[in-house]
Design a protein around this motif. Structure first.
Motif, PDB file in Angstrom:
ATOM      1  N   LEU A  75     -22.290 -21.443  22.904  1.00 19.34           N
ATOM      2  CA  LEU A  75     -22.792 -20.185  22.367  1.00 19.34           C
ATOM      3  C   LEU A  75     -24.078 -19.799  23.070  1.00 19.34           C
ATOM      4  O   LEU A  75     -24.916 -20.649  23.362  1.00 19.34           O
ATOM      5  CB  LEU A  75     -23.074 -20.308  20.864  1.00 19.34           C
ATOM      6  CG  LEU A  75     -21.877 -20.572  19.961  1.00 19.34           C
ATOM      7  CD1 LEU A  75     -22.339 -20.722  18.520  1.00 19.34           C
ATOM      8  CD2 LEU A  75     -20.853 -19.463  20.094  1.00 19.34           C
ATOM      9  N   GLU A  76     -24.201 -18.509  23.291  1.00 14.69           N
ATOM     10  CA  GLU A  76     -25.409 -17.954  23.898  1.00 14.69           C
ATOM     11  C   GLU A  76     -26.384 -17.463  22.837  1.00 14.69           C
ATOM     12  O   GLU A  76     -27.593 -17.599  22.968  1.00 14.69           O
ATOM     13  CB  GLU A  76     -24.995 -16.801  24.815  1.00 14.69           C
ATOM     14  CG  GLU A  76     -26.107 -16.193  25.596  1.00 14.69           C
ATOM     15  CD  GLU A  76     -25.578 -15.115  26.523  1.00 14.69           C
ATOM     16  OE1 GLU A  76     -25.806 -13.923  26.233  1.00 14.69           O
ATOM     17  OE2 GLU A  76     -24.924 -15.478  27.513  1.00 14.69           O
ATOM     18  N   SER A  77     -25.843 -16.864  21.756  1.00 15.66           N
ATOM     19  CA  SER A  77     -26.688 -16.283  20.723  1.00 15.66           C
ATOM     20  C   SER A  77     -25.867 -16.063  19.455  1.00 15.66           C
ATOM     21  O   SER A  77     -24.637 -16.031  19.511  1.00 15.66           O
ATOM     22  CB  SER A  77     -27.263 -14.948  21.211  1.00 15.66           C
ATOM     23  OG  SER A  77     -28.266 -14.474  20.350  1.00 15.66           O
ATOM     24  N   ALA A  78     -26.579 -15.921  18.333  1.00 16.32           N
ATOM     25  CA  ALA A  78     -25.923 -15.685  17.050  1.00 16.32           C
ATOM     26  C   ALA A  78     -26.778 -14.735  16.226  1.00 16.32           C
ATOM     27  O   ALA A  78     -27.984 -14.610  16.457  1.00 16.32           O
ATOM     28  CB  ALA A  78     -25.744 -17.007  16.307  1.00 16.32           C
ATOM     29  N   ALA A  79     -26.131 -14.100  15.240  1.00 16.18           N
ATOM     30  CA  ALA A  79     -26.850 -13.245  14.297  1.00 16.18           C
ATOM     31  C   ALA A  79     -26.196 -13.371  12.942  1.00 16.18           C
ATOM     32  O   ALA A  79     -24.979 -13.516  12.839  1.00 16.18           O
ATOM     33  CB  ALA A  79     -26.835 -11.793  14.754  1.00 16.18           C
ATOM     34  N   VAL A  80     -27.018 -13.314  11.912  1.00 14.10           N
ATOM     35  CA  VAL A  80     -26.514 -13.330  10.541  1.00 14.10           C
ATOM     36  C   VAL A  80     -27.242 -12.251   9.748  1.00 14.10           C
ATOM     37  O   VAL A  80     -28.449 -12.073   9.892  1.00 14.10           O
ATOM     38  CB  VAL A  80     -26.650 -14.724   9.886  1.00 14.10           C
ATOM     39  CG1 VAL A  80     -28.079 -15.171   9.794  1.00 14.10           C
ATOM     40  CG2 VAL A  80     -25.984 -14.773   8.535  1.00 14.10           C
ATOM     41  N   VAL A  81     -26.467 -11.494   8.972  1.00 15.65           N
ATOM     42  CA  VAL A  81     -27.020 -10.459   8.099  1.00 15.65           C
ATOM     43  C   VAL A  81     -26.894 -10.983   6.684  1.00 15.65           C
ATOM     44  O   VAL A  81     -25.786 -11.282   6.216  1.00 15.65           O
ATOM     45  CB  VAL A  81     -26.271  -9.122   8.286  1.00 15.65           C
ATOM     46  CG1 VAL A  81     -26.717  -8.113   7.247  1.00 15.65           C
ATOM     47  CG2 VAL A  81     -26.498  -8.591   9.690  1.00 15.65           C
ATOM     48  N   THR A  82     -28.038 -11.105   6.023  1.00 16.55           N
ATOM     49  CA  THR A  82     -28.085 -11.749   4.718  1.00 16.55           C
ATOM     50  C   THR A  82     -29.355 -11.361   3.982  1.00 16.55           C
ATOM     51  O   THR A  82     -30.322 -10.916   4.609  1.00 16.55           O
ATOM     52  CB  THR A  82     -28.026 -13.285   4.892  1.00 16.55           C
ATOM     53  OG1 THR A  82     -28.063 -13.914   3.620  1.00 16.55           O
ATOM     54  CG2 THR A  82     -29.171 -13.786   5.751  1.00 16.55           C
ATOM     55  N   ALA A  83     -29.366 -11.584   2.688  1.00 15.43           N
ATOM     56  CA  ALA A  83     -30.591 -11.400   1.907  1.00 15.43           C
ATOM     57  C   ALA A  83     -31.462 -12.656   1.972  1.00 15.43           C
ATOM     58  O   ALA A  83     -32.614 -12.628   1.558  1.00 15.43           O
ATOM     59  CB  ALA A  83     -30.240 -11.068   0.464  1.00 15.43           C
ATOM     60  N   ASP A  96     -24.051 -27.423  16.848  1.00 17.13           N
ATOM     61  CA  ASP A  96     -22.888 -28.194  17.300  1.00 17.13           C
ATOM     62  C   ASP A  96     -22.194 -27.549  18.488  1.00 17.13           C
ATOM     63  O   ASP A  96     -21.815 -28.238  19.438  1.00 17.13           O
ATOM     64  CB  ASP A  96     -21.873 -28.352  16.164  1.00 17.13           C
ATOM     65  CG  ASP A  96     -22.339 -29.279  15.065  1.00 17.13           C
ATOM     66  OD1 ASP A  96     -23.319 -30.026  15.268  1.00 17.13           O
ATOM     67  OD2 ASP A  96     -21.713 -29.258  13.980  1.00 17.13           O
ATOM     68  N   LEU A  97     -22.018 -26.231  18.457  1.00 18.20           N
ATOM     69  CA  LEU A  97     -21.293 -25.554  19.539  1.00 18.20           C
ATOM     70  C   LEU A  97     -22.224 -25.015  20.618  1.00 18.20           C
ATOM     71  O   LEU A  97     -21.867 -25.026  21.793  1.00 18.20           O
ATOM     72  CB  LEU A  97     -20.429 -24.419  18.978  1.00 18.20           C
ATOM     73  CG  LEU A  97     -19.477 -23.741  19.954  1.00 18.20           C
ATOM     74  CD1 LEU A  97     -18.512 -24.742  20.582  1.00 18.20           C
ATOM     75  CD2 LEU A  97     -18.695 -22.632  19.255  1.00 18.20           C
ATOM     76  N   GLY A  98     -23.403 -24.570  20.233  1.00 19.56           N
ATOM     77  CA  GLY A  98     -24.292 -23.932  21.199  1.00 19.56           C
ATOM     78  C   GLY A  98     -25.407 -24.812  21.725  1.00 19.56           C
ATOM     79  O   GLY A  98     -26.022 -24.499  22.724  1.00 19.56           O
ATOM     80  N   GLY A  99     -25.690 -25.891  21.025  1.00 14.00           N
ATOM     81  CA  GLY A  99     -26.789 -26.752  21.414  1.00 14.00           C
ATOM     82  C   GLY A  99     -28.086 -26.316  20.765  1.00 14.00           C
ATOM     83  O   GLY A  99     -28.207 -25.198  20.258  1.00 14.00           O
ATOM     84  N   SER A 100     -29.033 -27.222  20.760  1.00 12.47           N
ATOM     85  CA  SER A 100     -30.321 -26.891  20.152  1.00 12.47           C
ATOM     86  C   SER A 100     -31.005 -25.818  20.982  1.00 12.47           C
ATOM     87  O   SER A 100     -30.869 -25.779  22.198  1.00 12.47           O
ATOM     88  CB  SER A 100     -31.206 -28.133  20.031  1.00 12.47           C
ATOM     89  OG  SER A 100     -31.495 -28.651  21.303  1.00 12.47           O
ATOM     90  N   GLY A 101     -31.688 -24.945  20.325  1.00 11.60           N
ATOM     91  CA  GLY A 101     -32.376 -23.853  21.001  1.00 11.60           C
ATOM     92  C   GLY A 101     -31.592 -22.556  21.047  1.00 11.60           C
ATOM     93  O   GLY A 101     -32.118 -21.528  21.467  1.00 11.60           O
ATOM     94  N   THR A 102     -30.323 -22.571  20.625  1.00 14.91           N
ATOM     95  CA  THR A 102     -29.550 -21.333  20.582  1.00 14.91           C
ATOM     96  C   THR A 102     -30.191 -20.403  19.560  1.00 14.91           C
ATOM     97  O   THR A 102     -30.376 -20.789  18.408  1.00 14.91           O
ATOM     98  CB  THR A 102     -28.085 -21.602  20.195  1.00 14.91           C
ATOM     99  OG1 THR A 102     -27.515 -22.525  21.116  1.00 14.91           O
ATOM    100  CG2 THR A 102     -27.277 -20.308  20.181  1.00 14.91           C
ATOM    101  N   PRO A 103     -30.557 -19.181  19.938  1.00  8.79           N
ATOM    102  CA  PRO A 103     -31.219 -18.283  18.991  1.00  8.79           C
ATOM    103  C   PRO A 103     -30.259 -17.768  17.922  1.00  8.79           C
ATOM    104  O   PRO A 103     -29.121 -17.419  18.208  1.00  8.79           O
ATOM    105  CB  PRO A 103     -31.724 -17.139  19.863  1.00  8.79           C
ATOM    106  CG  PRO A 103     -30.838 -17.145  21.053  1.00  8.79           C
ATOM    107  CD  PRO A 103     -30.421 -18.573  21.270  1.00  8.79           C
ATOM    108  N   ILE A 104     -30.764 -17.742  16.694  1.00  8.93           N
ATOM    109  CA  ILE A 104     -30.036 -17.166  15.563  1.00  8.93           C
ATOM    110  C   ILE A 104     -30.916 -16.047  15.014  1.00  8.93           C
ATOM    111  O   ILE A 104     -31.961 -16.304  14.420  1.00  8.93           O
ATOM    112  CB  ILE A 104     -29.767 -18.217  14.465  1.00  8.93           C
ATOM    113  CG1 ILE A 104     -28.994 -19.403  15.029  1.00  8.93           C
ATOM    114  CG2 ILE A 104     -29.010 -17.560  13.294  1.00  8.93           C
ATOM    115  CD1 ILE A 104     -28.928 -20.596  14.074  1.00  8.93           C
TER     116      ILE A 104
END
Length: 119
Positions: A75-83, A96-104
Motif C-alpha cells: 500500500l502507498e496510502s490510506a484514508a478513513v472517514v470517521t467520527a 501488515d500490507l503496506g509496512g510501517s510508515g504508510t500514511p493513513i
C-alpha cells in the motif's frame, strides 16, 4: 508529512481522492466509517465498516482485505472517514500490507481532514 504538499500543507490530489472515495462508500452504505486505500500500482480499493453478528471489521480493515484479496502487494496510502480521532484508528492491517510508515489520512464525515496517522 507524506501525502501532503510541503509548501501549502494541503493533501496531494491522490490522497484527497482517497478521502472522497471513503466519504462516498460511507454515504452509499449508510455506515459509520468509510475507507479507501491505494496500492503500489495506483489502484484504489474502498470499503465501509462491517457489523454482522459473526463478523465486525473497521472500514480500514475491510479496505485492506479488499486490496489484499485483489492481489495488492503493498500500500502507498490510506484514508478513513470517521467520527473517531486519528489516535483511535488501528493501523494494524495497513501495517501488515503496506509496512510501517504508510500514511493513513483521517477525515471527518464532511471530508475535513483531522489528522494523519502512520502505520
Amino acid at each position: 508529512m507524506v501525502g501532503v504538499d510541503g509548501e501549502s500543507g494541503a493533501l496531494n490530489p491522490e490522497d484527497a481522492k482517497l478521502i472522497t472515495l471513503a466519504r462516498s462508500v460511507r454515504a452509499r452504505n449508510g455506515t459509520d466509517e468509510g475507507a479507501a486505500v491505494r496500492d503500489l500500482d495506483g489502484r484504489t480499493y474502498t470499503a465501509s465498516s462491517v457489523d454482522l453478528p459473526s463478523l465486525t471489521l473497521s472500514a480500514l480493515d475491510a479496505a485492506v482485505v479488499v486490496a489484499a484479496s485483489s492481489g495488492a502487494r503493498g500500500l502507498e496510502s490510506a484514508a478513513v472517514v470517521t467520527a473517531a480521532q486519528p489516535d483511535d484508528i488501528d493501523p494494524g492491517a495497513v501495517t501488515d500490507l503496506g509496512g510501517s510508515g504508510t500514511p493513513i489520512h483521517v477525515a471527518r464525515p464532511d471530508g475535513t481532514p483531522t489528522g494523519l496517522r502512520n502505520a
